[in-house]
Every structure is written in structure tokens, then in C-alpha cells.
Write an enzyme that holds these catalytic residues in place. Structure first.
Site, mmCIF file in Angstrom:
data_model
loop_
_atom_site.group_PDB
_atom_site.id
_atom_site.type_symbol
_atom_site.label_atom_id
_atom_site.label_comp_id
_atom_site.label_asym_id
_atom_site.label_seq_id
_atom_site.Cartn_x
_atom_site.Cartn_y
_atom_site.Cartn_z
ATOM 1 N N TYR A 73 26.378 3.868 7.547
ATOM 2 C CA TYR A 73 25.905 2.479 7.637
ATOM 3 C C TYR A 73 25.604 2.115 9.091
ATOM 4 C CZ TYR A 73 25.289 -2.450 6.853
ATOM 5 O OH TYR A 73 24.734 -3.694 6.785
ATOM 6 N N PHE A 125 -4.896 -10.137 12.488
ATOM 7 C CA PHE A 125 -4.588 -9.272 11.363
ATOM 8 C C PHE A 125 -3.828 -10.123 10.342
ATOM 9 C CE2 PHE A 125 -2.296 -6.308 8.718
ATOM 10 C CZ PHE A 125 -3.386 -5.597 8.231
ATOM 11 N N THR A 126 -4.038 -9.832 9.066
ATOM 12 C CA THR A 126 -3.554 -10.702 7.984
ATOM 13 C C THR A 126 -2.057 -11.036 8.105
ATOM 14 O OG1 THR A 126 -3.315 -8.695 6.670
ATOM 15 C CG2 THR A 126 -5.338 -9.974 6.360
ATOM 16 N N ASP A 216 0.484 -4.607 19.300
ATOM 17 C CA ASP A 216 0.519 -4.097 17.927
ATOM 18 C C ASP A 216 0.039 -2.654 18.018
ATOM 19 O OD1 ASP A 216 0.013 -3.203 15.390
ATOM 20 O OD2 ASP A 216 -0.745 -5.114 14.642
ATOM 21 N N LYS A 259 1.196 4.301 9.549
ATOM 22 C CA LYS A 259 -0.170 4.735 9.890
ATOM 23 C C LYS A 259 -0.092 5.930 10.849
ATOM 24 C CE LYS A 259 -0.987 0.283 8.466
ATOM 25 N NZ LYS A 259 0.041 -0.622 7.982
ATOM 26 N N ARG A 383 -12.574 -6.397 3.164
ATOM 27 C CA ARG A 383 -12.147 -6.938 4.458
ATOM 28 C C ARG A 383 -13.195 -7.960 4.879
ATOM 29 N NH1 ARG A 383 -6.744 -5.594 5.781
ATOM 30 N NH2 ARG A 383 -6.862 -7.063 4.082
ATOM 31 N N PHE A 450 -5.641 -11.759 -0.698
ATOM 32 C CA PHE A 450 -6.371 -10.545 -1.073
ATOM 33 C C PHE A 450 -5.525 -9.566 -1.879
ATOM 34 C CE2 PHE A 450 -4.318 -7.897 2.109
ATOM 35 C CZ PHE A 450 -3.878 -8.844 3.021
HETATM 36 N N1 PM9 Z 1 -2.112 -2.622 7.612
HETATM 37 C C1 PM9 Z 1 -3.761 -1.740 6.163
HETATM 38 O O1 PM9 Z 1 -4.067 -1.292 5.061
HETATM 39 C C2 PM9 Z 1 -1.521 -2.343 5.193
HETATM 40 C C3 PM9 Z 1 -1.361 -3.646 4.565
HETATM 41 S S1 PM9 Z 1 -2.503 -4.926 4.803
HETATM 42 C C4 PM9 Z 1 -3.744 -4.597 3.771
HETATM 43 O O2 PM9 Z 1 -4.526 -1.728 7.136
HETATM 44 C C5 PM9 Z 1 -1.786 -3.778 11.660
HETATM 45 C C6 PM9 Z 1 -2.855 -3.563 12.660
HETATM 46 C C7 PM9 Z 1 -1.900 -3.270 10.379
HETATM 47 C C8 PM9 Z 1 -0.862 -3.517 9.428
HETATM 48 C C9 PM9 Z 1 -0.972 -3.093 8.090
HETATM 49 C C10 PM9 Z 1 0.271 -4.260 9.858
HETATM 50 C C11 PM9 Z 1 1.391 -4.546 8.921
HETATM 51 C C12 PM9 Z 1 0.327 -4.736 11.139
HETATM 52 N N2 PM9 Z 1 -0.694 -4.492 12.009
HETATM 53 O O3 PM9 Z 1 1.839 -2.942 6.270
HETATM 54 O O4 PM9 Z 1 3.760 -4.258 7.069
HETATM 55 O O5 PM9 Z 1 -2.976 -2.567 10.060
HETATM 56 O O6 PM9 Z 1 3.631 -1.863 7.609
HETATM 57 O O7 PM9 Z 1 2.114 -3.400 8.697
HETATM 58 C C13 PM9 Z 1 -2.423 -2.263 6.370
HETATM 59 P P1 PM9 Z 1 2.874 -3.102 7.318
#
Ligand code: PM9
Length: 459
Positions: A73, A125-126, A216, A259, A383, A450
Site C-alpha cells: 500500500y 484540450f477538452t 502538458d 500515449k 475533433r 463528445f
Molecule cells: N487525450 C486522446 O484521445 C484521450 C481522451 S480525450 C478524447 O487524445 C492531452 C494533450 C491529451 C489527453 C487525452 C489528456 C487527458 C490530457 N492532455 O485521457 O485522462 O491528449 O489520460 O489524459 C485523449 P487522460
């Protein structure tokens, strides 16, 4: 670039079988999914280019790392490995593991943003913008104008327009700006890089105004590759060194490790300031988990530490971006309108140009993604106006200049033959584009619409 130029520096040891479906199956599936590719079952998809997030293939070493999981843990040895790797490769002294990028964005936003603050960034970013808004902030776009123009060939469309930062300080004052948020390889602009020259200017600007610079770093290695290829003076510098240089110019970072770092789940918040770390540790225990695992299992932290070391290898990133460039070039050569220059993680189809008969209020990119799926079983992602959402004050739809469909390439997963199938599929949709109809909402979620929105066709 020849084909051999970007040949993969790995061989395949295990495969996952995928199913072929008929046009009729796919028509039924997309209707059931309300014309939203997020709502399709993955078993109904042939080539899945929805996202590069968590969809990469881990290496044998990463899988071996899973077996080294220390699931204590508190104080797992995998945490210390991850922390040391983050410091060695990315320069940041403190690491707070999180379940994925948005977990880190939540903690960052809650730590640094106060009600009424403004957060400038190189395009929204979303999830990032939503967390800024939930914490009481307002996102301000300070990216160069070229980034909003799908046709512009600017080599660094992720660059910041410093005059937009100056204008914001003049308007609201530096004390209302907790930090500047810079994404590397800007996702919503088409996977476009920021140059080191520009990042250095942003660093100077932040120092002048005593404002933090947050990174980021979700696709930092891909950004570093473009710097190596395009920016004067970096041709002989390794991607690993460029990644380090980028990170060292910033004060803190959020990372979606799904990623660049090629794990199926995971992320972190990292920083250099001890006080900020203490604050983040206090919050991570509320939202994610103890500060030495955040939202991650020990084994996942180990796979991530190994993934980081693999992600910055020149051979790897050359092949990864090379495959994306191959797809983009083939599409361009066959007359398909795409965002230029071709990005690092995806090729973006210009839906405005492909479907000029559908006005933006009828969601051309959403309709195009659905049509591509029906035609071929290739899954992509909208997008454009659907992703952009509504202004939190006025409730009006944001109307982005870029109305795009993203063909996102998972890392180390698909072959060149798959890319050729995708080119053929897009060509077929292009030939029958007059048959594609606009859409309207039948269900519109309040935030991040979306992901779960549903639509029907407008006859
Ligand atoms: N990006 C993508 O497919 C996954 C979910 S949104 C459709 O591009 C950036 C630049 C990203 C991103 C996720 C996140 C969030 C932050 N910054 O999905 O929570 O491209 O791990 O990261 C997606 P998490």
C-alpha cells in the site's frame, strides 16, 4: 522518406485477432451507437483509430515489469523507480502518480487556480479546460493564429503568440494568471509541435511576470522528434536530450502516460517546488490514492518507468512518427484534404472541405467519422464543434475553425497494410461524400459531450 526509412525497430511476438464485419452489421452498429464512434463496441471495429490513448502495444520488457509489481500500500519500490525515471528523463524532482492525465489535471487545477483566474494555453484540450473551469478559471487561447488554419504549413503550429500573453496581462493583471499551460505536440491543432526557441521565450515571459510554466507533456517525445527534424541546431541532438531540455524549461507537468509512454493506464503530476508537491500530496490522497501510488498499481508504475525509457529512443520515435507521416502523405497524394503539416500522433481529415454541403451546426466531422466507420470498419474520432462544447458563460456552441476527423495511430500496433486499407476507406467515403448527411443531437451531455452524445441523421 522511403518506406525502409521508418521501418519498425521491433518484431511481433503476439497478436490479437480482429473481426471483419459486413456493411449491414456496421450500419446497425452505428445507428445503435447514435452516430457516435465512442459508443461503438470495439469488437465491431476493424481498424481502431479512435485514439492513441492506452491503446499502444507494450514491449516484452514492459510486460516483464508487470511481474515485478510491488503492491504494498505504501512505499512500493515501483514508485521510487518511477520517480527516479521521471527525474532522470524529464528533470522534474517530485512525482505524484495519478490514474491518468485528467487525474493529474484535477490536482493541478485545484492546487493552483482560484475563482476568477485566467489560464493561458497553446490551444484548449477538452479535459484540461474542463478542470480549469471546474476550479473557477477561464482558459485563454494564446497559440499562434496559424494553428487555427488547417492549410498553413507553419512548422511549429504549437508556438505561443507572446503578444497574446502580453494582452492578457494588460487586461487582467499578472496576479490573475496562476500559470501558463503549454502542451507539447498540440493535440487539437493536429498534433503540432512547439519549437524550443518559442518555449524559451515563454519561459522568459513567465520569469518576467513571476508566473509558473506548466507543461502538458503527454506527447513530448513526438514534439522532440519534430524539433530534431525541423529546428535549426538540433539535427544531431538525441530525442532523449531534447525531451530533457523541453521539460527543464518548465516548472511542473501533467502527463497522460497512456500515449508517449505506452502504458494502458497511468499518468502523473510532476514538479520541482517542494511546497507545491506537499499541496498535491494532500489532494492526491483524496481523489486518487496514497501519494506513492496515486491511482496506479505497483506493476503499472513499473511498466510506465520502462515505457518512458523506450519512448525517447530515436529509432522508436522515428518509426512511430514515420508511420503517421506515411498515412498522411498517401492520403494527401490521393487528394484528401488533411491538416498540414502532418502531425505526430494522427492524421486529421478536414471535414469542412470533405463535406462542404454540411454546415458546422450539423456536425460534419461527426457525420464523417460515422460514414468512414460504415464504409470500412475504421473507427476515428470527431475533433470539431462537438468536442469544442459550449461556452460556460453564454451556453453558446464554440465554433472552432478546425472541423476535423482524427485518424489516431496507436503505437506499435498496426502495420503498413492497415494504413493502406485506411487510405482506401477514406477515398471511398470521398467518392460517395454527397450521400453523407448532417446530424442533430438526440442527447447532449452537459460536459465533455463528445464522449456520450447521441445523434440522428437529418434527412
Ligand atoms: N487525450 C486522446 O484521445 C484521450 C481522451 S480525450 C478524447 O487524445 C492531452 C494533450 C491529451 C489527453 C487525452 C489528456 C487527458 C490530457 N492532455 O485521457 O485522462 O491528449 O489520460 O489524459 C485523449 P487522460
Amino acid at each position: 522518406m522511403t518506406i525502409r526509412d521508418w521501418a519498425e525497430p521491433y518484431k511481433i511476438k503476439m497478436v490479437e485477432l480482429i473481426k471483419m464485419t459486413s456493411r449491414e452489421d456496421r450500419l446497425n452498429a452505428i445507428r445503435e451507437a447514435g452516430y457516435n464512434t465512442f459508443l461503438l463496441r470495439s469488437e465491431d471495429v476493424y481498424i481502431d483509430l479512435l485514439t492513441d490513448s492506452g491503446t499502444g502495444a507494450m514491449s516484452d520488457r514492459q510486460w516483464a515489469g508487470l511481474m515485478m509489481g510491488d503492491e504494498a500500500y505504501a512505499g512500493s519500490r515501483n514508485f521510487y523507480d518511477l520517480r527516479d525515471t521521471v527525474e532522470e528523463y524529464y528533470s522534474y524532482k517530485y512525482t505524484v502518480p495519478c490514474h491518468q492525465g485528467r487525474g493529474a489535471e484535477n490536482i493541478l487545477s485545484q492546487c493552483l487556480i482560484k475563482e476568477g483566474d485566467f489560464v493561458p494555453g497553446n490551444m484548449y484540450f477538452t479535459t484540461t479546460r474542463l478542470h480549469q473551469e471546474l476550479a473557477g478559471g477561464t482558459f485563454i487561447d494564446v497559440i499562434i493564429d496559424e494553428a487555427h488554419d488547417a492549410e498553413s504549413e507553419h512548422p511549429f503550429k504549437g508556438d505561443v503568440d507572446i503578444s497574446k500573453l502580453d494582452a492578457l496581462v494588460d487586461e487582467v493583471g499578472a496576479d490573475k494568471i496562476p500559470y501558463v499551460c503549454i502542451a507539447t505536440c498540440v493535440n487539437m491543432a493536429g498534433g503540432q509541435p512547439i519549437s524550443l526557441a518559442n518555449l524559451k521565450l515563454v519561459r522568459q515571459w513567465c520569469d518576467q511576470h513571476d508566473i509558473l510554466l506548466v507543461h502538458d507533456m503527454t506527447r513530448v517525445a513526438e514534439n522532440a522528434h519534430f524539433i530534431q527534424q525541423r529546428e535549426e541546431g538540433y539535427r544531431d541532438t538525441s530525442v532523449k536530450d531534447i525531451v530533457y531540455e523541453i521539460c527543464a524549461l518548465t516548472d511542473a507537468a501533467t502527463m497522460s502516460a497512456k500515449k508517449d509512454a505506452m502504458v494502458n493506464i497511468g499518468g502523473f503530476l510532476a514538479m520541482n517546488d517542494a511546497k507545491f508537491y506537499e499541496q498535491a500530496c494532500a489532494l492526491v490522497v483524496v481523489y486518487e490514492g496514497l501519494h506513492t501510488y496515486g491511482g496506479m498499481a505497483g506493476r503499472d508504475m513499473q511498466a510506465l518507468a520502462i515505457g518512458i525509457t523506450e519512448s525517447v529512443q530515436d529509432d522508436h520515435i522515428h518509426a512511430r512518427v514515420g508511420q503517421v507521416q506515411y498515412l498522411g502523405r498517401r492520403l494527401r497524394e490521393s487528394g484528401i484534404p488533411i491538416v498540414n503539416p502532418i502531425g505526430g500522433h494522427a492524421v486529421f481529415l478536414n471535414a469542412t472541405k470533405m463535406l462542404p454541403h454540411i454546415e458546422q451546426d450539423h456536425f460534419p466531422a461527426q457525420a464523417l467519422a460515422a460514414a468512414l466507420y460504415v464504409e470500412s470498419g475504421v473507427r476515428s474520432m470527431e475533433r470539431g464543434i462537438v468536442s469544442a462544447g459550449r461556452n460556460k458563460e453564454t451556453g453558446e456552441n464554440y465554433k472552432p475553425n478546425l472541423e476535423l476527423v482524427r485518424l489516431t495511430i496507436p503505437r506499435r500496433v498496426y502495420t503498413q497494410a492497415h494504413m493502406d486499407v485506411v487510405v482506401g476507406a477514406v477515398q471511398e467515403v470521398m467518392e460517395r461524400r454527397d450521400e453523407v448527411k448532417g446530424l442533430r443531437f438526440t442527447y447532449e451531455p452537459e460536459v465533455l459531450r463528445f464522449f456520450q452524445a447521441r445523434f440522428e441523421q437529418i434527412d
